[in-house]
Each structure stands twice: as structure tokens, then as C-alpha cells.
Write an enzyme that holds these catalytic residues in place. Structure first.
Site, PDB file in Angstrom:
ATOM      1  N   ARG A 117     -40.225  -0.491 -16.734  1.00  0.00           N
ATOM      2  CA  ARG A 117     -41.665  -0.365 -16.526  1.00  0.00           C
ATOM      3  C   ARG A 117     -42.107  -1.302 -15.408  1.00  0.00           C
ATOM      4  NH1 ARG A 117     -45.962   2.960 -16.975  1.00  0.00           N
ATOM      5  NH2 ARG A 117     -47.642   2.232 -18.330  1.00  0.00           N
ATOM      6  N   THR A 390     -46.065  12.627 -14.483  1.00  0.00           N
ATOM      7  CA  THR A 390     -44.898  11.855 -14.878  1.00  0.00           C
ATOM      8  C   THR A 390     -43.796  12.893 -14.855  1.00  0.00           C
ATOM      9  OG1 THR A 390     -46.165  10.283 -16.207  1.00  0.00           O
ATOM     10  CG2 THR A 390     -43.896  10.596 -16.871  1.00  0.00           C
ATOM     11  N   VAL A 409     -45.175   7.585 -11.607  1.00  0.00           N
ATOM     12  CA  VAL A 409     -46.007   6.737 -10.747  1.00  0.00           C
ATOM     13  C   VAL A 409     -47.443   6.745 -11.273  1.00  0.00           C
ATOM     14  CG1 VAL A 409     -44.638   6.894  -8.637  1.00  0.00           C
ATOM     15  CG2 VAL A 409     -46.337   8.682  -9.129  1.00  0.00           C
ATOM     16  N   GLY A 481     -47.177  13.759 -19.373  1.00  0.00           N
ATOM     17  CA  GLY A 481     -48.416  14.200 -19.978  1.00  0.00           C
ATOM     18  C   GLY A 481     -49.380  13.096 -20.345  1.00  0.00           C
TER      19      GLY A 481
END
Length: 594
Positions: A117, A390, A409, A481
Site C-alpha cells: 500500500r 482498481t 492508483v 470497485g
């Protein structure tokens, strides 16, 4: 580093008493230790009959299969697939973003969760996202240099190659380098996405140099080449971590951000680290579910939802009764997400409590089977005023290794900012922090202190790469999503449990509830008119595509891009499912001779 403690405080008295009675036996234990069983040992140790990749673009699927033909394992294939998606899906992910890699090592039986992340730069502080009047600055949070966190995906490539791969990083990145240099055909979603974001993207000279290289915006059918990105990938392949986070590329990234008014430093980049975390595991109706821990909110939320639903015979119910119970489980899990979840390196999360079956039982006891629970009645604090880009891919190799990878992103084309000379389109993940407590982010999800920004902190995510395993079947699944990722994976698991195959699971209609706003959103054709009417009669607000007559905002026509693979050990078969909503995706299986 200061860790915030998140109390179970402020709930309405009746709800709080029910929950505390239910979880009392577990509250005396270390709340940071996951209250989950050990993985179940398979009784069918046979290996899959081949290799399989399901991804959002056929070129990425082929790259993963190619690397396995060359002697790579599922982990090498994950690097190749991820890197090609970074080239061909700048709308969704890229080297300027981050992701989560959920891996299963067949030889050791170990599951590994790799947290790549993005992290907040040292300059990060909530005050940076207020305008001159002290109001929240939505443009700064979503666009340009201040919206970007330090990328994690390149570090993940290096980490996976060095620790788990069978091939050198240079070999796994070769397909992406070739496609960046030679180009690929622009598809409709890419061209449409650019048009929707062009006003932001064309603010920045580095972005214009990439996307207007031919003198006009990309059009469907054009060949899109990215020579700067190819060079960046080549430096990463040759020099590993230092090839991206230091040296030429690192210097250009810092210069590009700061030239647009941001505040990155060379130390921000050099300090980035991938973190291996223990996955979340729990049991659901004969399945072992292995999924994402914090800073993903997906695993805890999904465990809560499934454990709430487990006693119900969902397949025997009519559509409205089933959807009502599923929505009520979603509502409760998303309420907890809002208040308790964040980066576990900065926040003490009450994980044992949240994952407890007793706690789920307490939540279940608050569900009225004949009436929707208004979200305001579940509020733990006074309720403030209240496109999903995504990508995900799933891989299984012939040795039984597995990879479920979700990368992003954040919004369409991230921040819109390409650092000149790098080809790297930077993320806008800073918006995934609670930049202003109680103010929804771009996905309508709120957060408070647990997810406040701090230097080096990782924003809370909904990405939920998942393994599903029973004695007879193994599935790998995930989807993009935004906040809907969690509920789409939930519906996928319910589909597999109902006996559906991979492609049917990928095609399932979708609906979603996230506590606030207090409404069910759904794709077209998810609910019949009769089912929607029954749900409204139960007290639900149902937000259908284009439907504002019932007080809704009009949901998207379709959402998500689920990619899944199923290995049926009992039948010795391997199959893939690629979301039919995405015409350029592909799921392919290749047999391997023994």
C-alpha cells in the site's frame, strides 16, 4: 510513532449491551490477536492440471502464462501480470500506485499477505487539505501532487521476485517493457476514461507529454506507446529497489511532484518498505476463507458479514428476504469499518473482538428479519453529514501455488500527474485517508481518527484479494470497485458456496450497502421490480440505475471487474472466470504435461 486506541464507545445503549454480552468471553484476551482458526488441511493433495490466469486485460493474462511457460511459478507470473496491467491499464493501476499480494506457497502450505500500500509522505497533515477559508479542499485531495502517496507496487515486484520467485526480476518484467515500448491498442474504456479526466490530466506537462504525444487525446484503436515508462521499468529490472526509489527515477519523481507544488523528499522514497502481514482466516460453512488484513478493511468486514449470515439458509429464501439479510450484514460491517479500522502500525484495532463469532452473533441479534434497521440507530457517534478504478488478477500454477493480487492508483488515472521523464502516473490515495473527520471520500465512505493521515502511514483500503478453500474446491478471487470491492467479493463467495462455477461467479449481479449513505445501490437487472418493491416495503431505500424517483442518486449501470479461478480438486479440473462487464479481460487455462 503513536498508536491511537479505538474504543467501543458511544453506541446506543441497547445495541452496546447486546454486543458486550455476546463478546464478553473474548474481551479479556489480547484484542490485537486474530480470533480465527488455523487453516484446514486439504484431504485432496493432488496438484492442478495446469496453469491459469484471469486478469482485466488479455495482454496481462498472456504475460502471466508466458512467464510460467518459461519456468516461472505463480509468483513470477504475478509480477509479469501486474507489470503489464501497469502499462495497459493506467486508468486503474500502475507503478505509481500500490496493491496487496495474497500468495499461497504450495510447498510449505504457507499463506503470505504482502502489503504494498502507498504511504503518506513526511509532509502529510490534514491541514494541508484545507483551503484559505479552512474548508476541505476536495480538488487537492483528489488531483495533483498533494493527492499522491509514495508508491508501493515497484517495491512489491522486487520483494516477490527475491523471496518467492523462480526467475530474475528482469525476465518477469520483460513483457511489460516490450509492450510499453511497442505499444498496445487503445480500448474504449481507456479512451472514455481519459476524456472524463482530461481537464485534470492536461494541467501537467508530464502527463501531456505521455497522453498527447501524438498531438491529440488517445482514441480507441490508436497504438499507445510509453517509452519513458519502458525506461523506468528497465531501470527497475536492472537495479531493483534502487532503480525506482533512488537514483535517476527517484530524483525525477521528487522533482516532478515538487515542481507542481507538492512536498516529497528523497527520504520519503528511500524509506518505503513492503510489509508482510498475517492474513485473516475464518471458517464459513465448510470453507476456509483466507483474505486481507488491515490496512485493508475487506477481510474484517467480510468475516463479520459472513459470520452474521452463516446460520441462515440463504438459498432457500426468496430474493427479497435474502437480499434484506445480506444488506443488514453489510450495514453493520461498514459501520464498524468507519470507526475502528486503519493502519495497524499506527492504530490499536480491536481485531479479536471484530472477528469473534460471538460478536457476529451479537450483531445478528440486532437484525429484524421483517424490517430494515435505519443506519442512524447503529451509529456509535453523532452522525456527521454524510468510479471505482482498481484492478485484480488471480493465478494458479500447476504446482498449486496461488496469487490473488489487487492493485490501484485509486480514482480514474489517479492524481492525473505524470512525473516528467518517468512515464509514472501517480496515485491519489491520500483521499483514502480521513483527511477531514466525518467528511466522505470520493467513494462516499467516511472515516475518523483511526484513518487520519500521518507521515509514513498507509491509508485504509477496501482491496480484498481472497482465497476460498474446501476439501473439494479452491477458488482465488478479487475485484476492483472502491468500497464495493468488499461486497462484491462477499457475493462471489456466496456464489461459490451455492455451487456456481468460476464464470458464473464473475458474472453475478451486484448490490451494495455501506452504512452511510443509508441506501442499497444495485446494478441494472439485479432486482426485479417485485423484489425492489418488497425491499422498499421492508424500509430499505433502493438506489437503482437512473432511478431518482425513490430518492436515490441513480447507481452506476454496472460496476466491478471480478477475476477468479477455481480448482476443483475432486474433478481434477481448473477453470477461470473473467468479468463479462469488461470486454478486454481474459481468463485462460493451459494444461501442463506431467
Amino acid at each position: 510513532m503513536t498508536r491511537a486506541r479505538i474504543p467501543l464507545a458511544g453506541m446506543p445503549a441497547l445495541l452496546l449491551s447486546l454486543l458486550l454480552l455476546a463478546v464478553a468471553p473474548s474481551c479479556a484476551r489480547d484484542v490485537r490477536a486474530p480470533d480465527v482458526p488455523a487453516p484446514v488441511t486439504s484431504v485432496a493433495p493432488a496438484t492442478p492440471p495446469g496453469n491459469a490466469v484471469a486478469s482485466a486485460h488479455a495482454l496481462a493474462t498472456e504475460a502471466g502464462l508466458q512467464i510460467m511457460r518459461e519456468g516461472g511459478n505463480a509468483f513470477d507470473a504475478a509480477i509479469a501480470t501486474s507489470a503489464v496491467l501497469s502499462v495497459v491499464e493506467p486508468i486503474s493501476s500502475g507503478l505509481g500506485g500500490g496493491g496487496f499480494f495474497l500468495l499461497h506457497d504450495a510447498k510449505t502450505g504457507r499463506d503470505i499477505f504482502i502489503d504494498a500500500r502507498e504511504t503518506a509522505p513526511a509532509s502529510a497533515h490534514a491541514d494541508r487539505y484545507r483551503d484559505v477559508n479552512g474548508e476541505f479542499d476536495r480538488d487537492r485531495a483528489e488531483n495533483g501532487p498533494w493527492s499522491a502517496g509514495i508508491p508501493g507496487l515497484p517495491a512489491a515486484f522486487v520483494h516477490v521476485a527475491e523471496r518467492y520467485g523462480a526467475l530474475p526480476l528482469s525476465q518477469s518484467l520483460a513483457p511489460a517493457i516490450r509492450i510499453a515500448e511497442d505499444g498496445f491498442p487503445v480500448y474504449g474504456r481507456l479512451a472514455r476514461g481519459y476524456q472524463s479526466r482530461r481537464a485534470v490530466m492536461e494541467r501537467y506537462p508530464g502527463t501531456r507529454a505521455v497522453f498527447l504525444a501524438d498531438g491529440r487525446a488517445p482514441q480507441e484503436g490508436d497504438t499507445f506507446r510509453q517509452p519513458d515508462l519502458a525506461r523506468t521499468l528497465r531501470l527497475l529490472a536492472e537495479r531493483g529497489f534502487d532503480g525506482f526509489y533512488r537514483g535517476e527515477t527517484g530524483g525525477k519523481l521528487v522533482a516532478g511532484v515538487n515542481a507542481e507544488g507538492g512536498q516529497w523528499t528523497a527520504e520519503d522514497l528511500a524509506a518505503y518498505k513492503v510489509i508482510e502481514r498475517e492474513p485473516i482466516r475464518f471458517r464459513y460453512r465448510g470453507w476456509t476463507v483466507t483474505t486481507a488484513p488491515p490496512p485493508s478493511s475487506g477481510g474484517i468486514a467480510m468475516a463479520q458479514m459472513l459470520q452474521i449470515l452463516e446460520p441462515y439458509d440463504l438459498p432457500a429464501m426468496d430474493d427479497a428476504a435474502r437480499a434484506h439479510l445480506v444488506v443488514e450484514s453489510m450495514r453493520r460491517a461498514f459501520r464498524d469499518r468507519t470507526f475502528y479500522l486503519g493502519d495497524p502500525d499506527f492504530v490499536d484495532i480491536p481485531q479479536r473482538t471484530l472477528l469473534s463469532r460471538d460478536y457476529a452473533g451479537g450483531l445478528r441479534a440486532t437484525i429484524n428479519p421483517d424490517r430494515a434497521t435505519p443506519s442512524e440507530l447503529l451509529s456509535g457517534k453523532p452522525t456527521p453529514l454524510e468510479d471505482e478504478e482498481t484492478t485484480h488478477f488471480s493465478i494458479v500454477d500447476a504446482a498449486g501455488n496461488r496469487a490473488a493480487v489487487t492493485q490501484t492508483v485509486n480514482l480514474l488515472f489517479g492524481s492525473g500527474l505524470v512525473a516528467p521523464g518517468t512515464g509514472v502516473l501517480l496515485n491519489n490515495e491520500m483521499d483514502d485517508f480521513a483527511l477531514q473527520p466525518g467528511v466522505p471520500n470520493a467513494f462516499g465512505v467516511m472515516g475518523f481518527d483511526a484513518n487520519a493521515p500521518a507521515p509514513g502511514k498507509r491509508p485504509l483500503s477496501s482491496m480484498t484479494p481472497t482465497f476460498l478453500e474446501s476439501d473439494e474446491r479452491v477458488a482465488v478471487l478479487g475485484t476492483p470497485g472502491g468500497s464495493r470491492i468488499i461486497t462484491m467479493v462477499l457475493l462471489g463467495i456466496l456464489g461459490y458456496d451455492a455451487g456456481l462455477g468460476a464464470q458464473a461467479v464473475a458474472a453475478l449481479p451486484r448490490y451494495h450497502h455501506q452504512w452511510l449513505p443509508d441506501s442499497i445501490s444495485a446494478e441494472s437487472d439485479t432486482f426485479s421490480a417485485d423484489t425492489a418493491a418488497k425491499l422498499r416495503a421492508l424500509g430499505h431505500a433502493v438506489d437503482l440505475p437512473g432511478d431518482r424517483a425513490a430518492g436515490g442518486r441513480g447507481s452506476s449501470h454496472v460496476w466491478g471487474n471480478l477475476q477468479t479461478i477455481e480448482w476443483n480438486r475432486a474433478e481434477g479440473s481448473l477453470s477461470g472466470g473473467s468479468d463479462p462487464r469488461n470486454p478486454v479481460g481474459a481468463a485462460k487455462v493451459e494444461a501442463v504435461a506431467r
